[in-house]
Design a protein around this motif. Sequence first.
Motif, PDB file in Angstrom:
ATOM      1  N   ASN A 379      61.040  23.826  68.045  1.00 13.91           N
ATOM      2  CA  ASN A 379      60.868  25.206  68.488  1.00 13.91           C
ATOM      3  C   ASN A 379      61.281  25.370  69.943  1.00 13.91           C
ATOM      4  N   GLU A 380      60.985  24.366  70.761  1.00 11.76           N
ATOM      5  CA  GLU A 380      61.330  24.424  72.179  1.00 11.76           C
ATOM      6  C   GLU A 380      62.852  24.494  72.366  1.00 11.76           C
ATOM      7  N   ASP A 381      63.586  23.677  71.607  1.00  8.72           N
ATOM      8  CA  ASP A 381      65.050  23.706  71.690  1.00  8.72           C
ATOM      9  C   ASP A 381      65.601  25.059  71.238  1.00  8.72           C
ATOM     10  N   ILE A 382      65.000  25.597  70.174  1.00  9.90           N
ATOM     11  CA  ILE A 382      65.457  26.886  69.655  1.00  9.90           C
ATOM     12  C   ILE A 382      65.223  27.981  70.681  1.00  9.90           C
ATOM     13  N   ILE A 383      64.057  27.981  71.320  1.00  6.83           N
ATOM     14  CA  ILE A 383      63.729  29.031  72.296  1.00  6.83           C
ATOM     15  C   ILE A 383      64.676  28.976  73.491  1.00  6.83           C
ATOM     16  N   ILE A 384      64.991  27.771  73.957  1.00  8.04           N
ATOM     17  CA  ILE A 384      65.933  27.630  75.074  1.00  8.04           C
ATOM     18  C   ILE A 384      67.286  28.239  74.705  1.00  8.04           C
ATOM     19  N   ALA A 385      67.755  27.939  73.500  1.00  9.35           N
ATOM     20  CA  ALA A 385      69.049  28.480  73.055  1.00  9.35           C
ATOM     21  C   ALA A 385      68.977  29.992  72.866  1.00  9.35           C
ATOM     22  N   MET A 386      67.857  30.498  72.349  1.00 10.05           N
ATOM     23  CA  MET A 386      67.703  31.942  72.148  1.00 10.05           C
ATOM     24  C   MET A 386      67.862  32.706  73.456  1.00 10.05           C
ATOM     25  N   LYS A 387      67.315  32.158  74.509  1.00  6.00           N
ATOM     26  CA  LYS A 387      67.344  32.846  75.808  1.00  6.00           C
ATOM     27  C   LYS A 387      68.754  32.949  76.367  1.00  6.00           C
ATOM     28  N   ASN A 388      69.673  32.155  75.827  1.00  5.14           N
ATOM     29  CA  ASN A 388      71.061  32.194  76.293  1.00  5.14           C
ATOM     30  C   ASN A 388      71.977  33.005  75.382  1.00  5.14           C
ATOM     31  N   CYS A 389      71.414  33.606  74.341  1.00  2.84           N
ATOM     32  CA  CYS A 389      72.254  34.268  73.341  1.00  2.84           C
ATOM     33  C   CYS A 389      72.178  35.792  73.376  1.00  2.84           C
ATOM     34  N   GLY A 390      71.482  36.358  74.329  1.00  2.00           N
ATOM     35  CA  GLY A 390      71.445  37.809  74.468  1.00  2.00           C
ATOM     36  C   GLY A 390      70.913  38.535  73.256  1.00  2.00           C
ATOM     37  N   TYR A 392      68.623  40.941  70.902  1.00  2.00           N
ATOM     38  CA  TYR A 392      68.231  42.327  71.122  1.00  2.00           C
ATOM     39  C   TYR A 392      66.715  42.469  71.269  1.00  2.00           C
ATOM     40  N   LYS A 393      66.297  42.964  72.433  1.00  2.00           N
ATOM     41  CA  LYS A 393      64.908  43.340  72.711  1.00  2.00           C
ATOM     42  C   LYS A 393      63.898  42.236  72.400  1.00  2.00           C
ATOM     43  N   ILE A 394      64.216  41.019  72.822  1.00  2.00           N
ATOM     44  CA  ILE A 394      63.211  39.957  72.801  1.00  2.00           C
ATOM     45  C   ILE A 394      62.905  39.615  74.251  1.00  2.00           C
ATOM     46  N   ASN A 395      61.684  39.928  74.681  1.00  2.00           N
ATOM     47  CA  ASN A 395      61.363  39.800  76.095  1.00  2.00           C
ATOM     48  C   ASN A 395      60.231  38.815  76.378  1.00  2.00           C
ATOM     49  N   SER A 396      59.184  38.847  75.556  1.00  2.00           N
ATOM     50  CA  SER A 396      58.020  38.019  75.867  1.00  2.00           C
ATOM     51  C   SER A 396      58.151  36.620  75.270  1.00  2.00           C
ATOM     52  N   GLU A 397      57.439  35.682  75.886  1.00  3.99           N
ATOM     53  CA  GLU A 397      57.452  34.298  75.417  1.00  3.99           C
ATOM     54  C   GLU A 397      56.886  34.206  73.998  1.00  3.99           C
ATOM     55  N   GLU A 398      55.851  35.026  73.724  1.00  2.00           N
ATOM     56  CA  GLU A 398      55.234  35.019  72.402  1.00  2.00           C
ATOM     57  C   GLU A 398      56.218  35.478  71.338  1.00  2.00           C
ATOM     58  N   ARG A 403      59.984  34.466  66.686  1.00  2.00           N
ATOM     59  CA  ARG A 403      61.343  34.541  66.139  1.00  2.00           C
ATOM     60  C   ARG A 403      61.939  33.156  65.929  1.00  2.00           C
ATOM     61  N   ALA A 404      61.497  32.179  66.712  1.00  5.38           N
ATOM     62  CA  ALA A 404      61.980  30.804  66.535  1.00  5.38           C
ATOM     63  C   ALA A 404      61.602  30.282  65.159  1.00  5.38           C
ATOM     64  N   SER A 405      60.443  30.699  64.631  1.00  8.45           N
ATOM     65  CA  SER A 405      60.031  30.233  63.310  1.00  8.45           C
ATOM     66  C   SER A 405      60.942  30.790  62.225  1.00  8.45           C
ATOM     67  N   THR A 406      61.478  31.999  62.443  1.00  2.00           N
ATOM     68  CA  THR A 406      62.442  32.560  61.491  1.00  2.00           C
ATOM     69  C   THR A 406      63.744  31.768  61.521  1.00  2.00           C
ATOM     70  N   ILE A 407      64.208  31.432  62.699  1.00  2.00           N
ATOM     71  CA  ILE A 407      65.440  30.647  62.817  1.00  2.00           C
ATOM     72  C   ILE A 407      65.275  29.319  62.080  1.00  2.00           C
ATOM     73  N   LYS A 408      64.145  28.673  62.298  1.00  2.00           N
ATOM     74  CA  LYS A 408      63.911  27.392  61.618  1.00  2.00           C
ATOM     75  C   LYS A 408      63.812  27.591  60.110  1.00  2.00           C
ATOM     76  N   GLY A 409      63.160  28.685  59.679  1.00  2.00           N
ATOM     77  CA  GLY A 409      63.037  28.966  58.247  1.00  2.00           C
ATOM     78  C   GLY A 409      64.390  29.169  57.592  1.00  2.00           C
ATOM     79  N   TRP A 410      65.294  29.893  58.255  1.00  2.00           N
ATOM     80  CA  TRP A 410      66.619  30.140  57.677  1.00  2.00           C
ATOM     81  C   TRP A 410      67.472  28.878  57.695  1.00  2.00           C
ATOM     82  N   LEU A 411      67.333  28.059  58.741  1.00  2.00           N
ATOM     83  CA  LEU A 411      68.054  26.780  58.773  1.00  2.00           C
ATOM     84  C   LEU A 411      67.567  25.861  57.656  1.00  2.00           C
ATOM     85  N   ASN A 412      66.256  25.882  57.409  1.00  2.00           N
ATOM     86  CA  ASN A 412      65.702  25.076  56.306  1.00  2.00           C
ATOM     87  C   ASN A 412      66.236  25.562  54.961  1.00  2.00           C
ATOM     88  N   TRP A 413      66.413  26.875  54.820  1.00  2.00           N
ATOM     89  CA  TRP A 413      66.976  27.393  53.570  1.00  2.00           C
ATOM     90  C   TRP A 413      68.420  26.903  53.401  1.00  2.00           C
TER      91      TRP A 413
END
Length: 420
Positions: A379-390, A392-398, A403-413
């Motif tokens: 999740n930490e790696d995903i969040i770091i990459a997310m912050k560099n990808c612009g 839409y309207k993701i501002n808070s750490e929470e 959203r990182a869990s969704t990325i991991k879920g879709w990668l698992n699929w």
Amino acid sequence: MKNDIAWEKLFEKNDILKHVEEKGIFTISAKQIKEFREPRLMTKFDHKINLPKIFKENELAILPITRGDYIIAKFDAYHKFEPEITEIINVSPLENIQSLNDSDIFSEAVALNYALASGIIADFLEDDPIIATISGRMGTGEFDFKISGTPLSINVINSQMEIDAAYEGISSMAIFEAKMDISDDFIIRQLYYPFRVWQNRITKTVRPVFFVYSNGIFRLHEYIFEDVNDYSSIKLIKQKNYSVEDTSISSDDIRNIMNALTIIAEPEIPFPQADNFERIINLCELIDKCERSKSDITEHYAFDERQADYYANAALYLGLLERRNENRNKIYELSKKGKTILRMNYKKRQLSYCECILSHEIFNIMLKQYFNSGYMPSNEDIIIAMKNCGLYKINSEETFKRRASTIKGWLNWITGIITE
């Protein structure tokens, strides 16, 4: 929702919470329910998430006990699906049958007929020859049962039940509950009431089977009730997945798509919060039959209002759905791309969904990292990459964490459809 409002009024008028606290149970009639809304709309909750708000808040459920009476108590009426196996058994498509087509399975009845004609049901039940017998609505007769959550015995007298299909072999009779929607759980009553009725009427073993068809896969789950008189004693004993299509997908198939496509600009749509990609596919299948409002999705499928928003927005994000506003309602329909993909064969369809996902930079980057390292990104790696990808309207750490869990879920699929 209308059900929430109507049940709030019913609880207040009949002091239902007090009755449940004092006596453990409350019996309510269809006539009482009809004062506020049609009973068939107020009592059919196939999944726990569909229960009205006041039921959820007080850990209550509702079951029919006669043609016109229901009980409300603090029992657990639902069973959560076990983690599903990933293996898919391939069977031969039908030959010389023109009225059944695996590319046009549009209802539970057609899915069951196809599964029978193709030999899927015979293979699963292992009790040849298999003959289709009863189906439809019928009375339950009378029986008692116990259920986890209350010490009271529940008495059922000629309630109504429905059997989607029954198949009898030499030594057993299998009773099927069939669905076209993917969910986390199901109401045990759909298997238990028919099981109780027929295990008293025949000498053969009665086998409750839950059947789900979605995305070209026939999923069959066989259960037993370890104690015939205990609603809550349900246990999975067998689960298999079948398809009549070519389901072989290699990592090279995925790599080729990932490396060839062009990254698109992030749409001005909320970044997805919908971890289960199979349910996004299933939502598109359901909307393919006819356009749906958000309230339709919430009322008829295993979504609450928040999930209906999340999963519909995820499909919008991928370009699979379109949305319009009509009389203050959000109406969803398949996009041209969504319709095209749904009509592809299994392999092309899965790879097209992969393309929809991987054309977004964050998913592309993370999957490449997975293939290069052999490990799913943290999740930490995903969040770091997310912050560099612009995004839409993701501002808070929470929000980044969710959203990182969704990325991991879709990668698992994506990695889960690889069969090599």
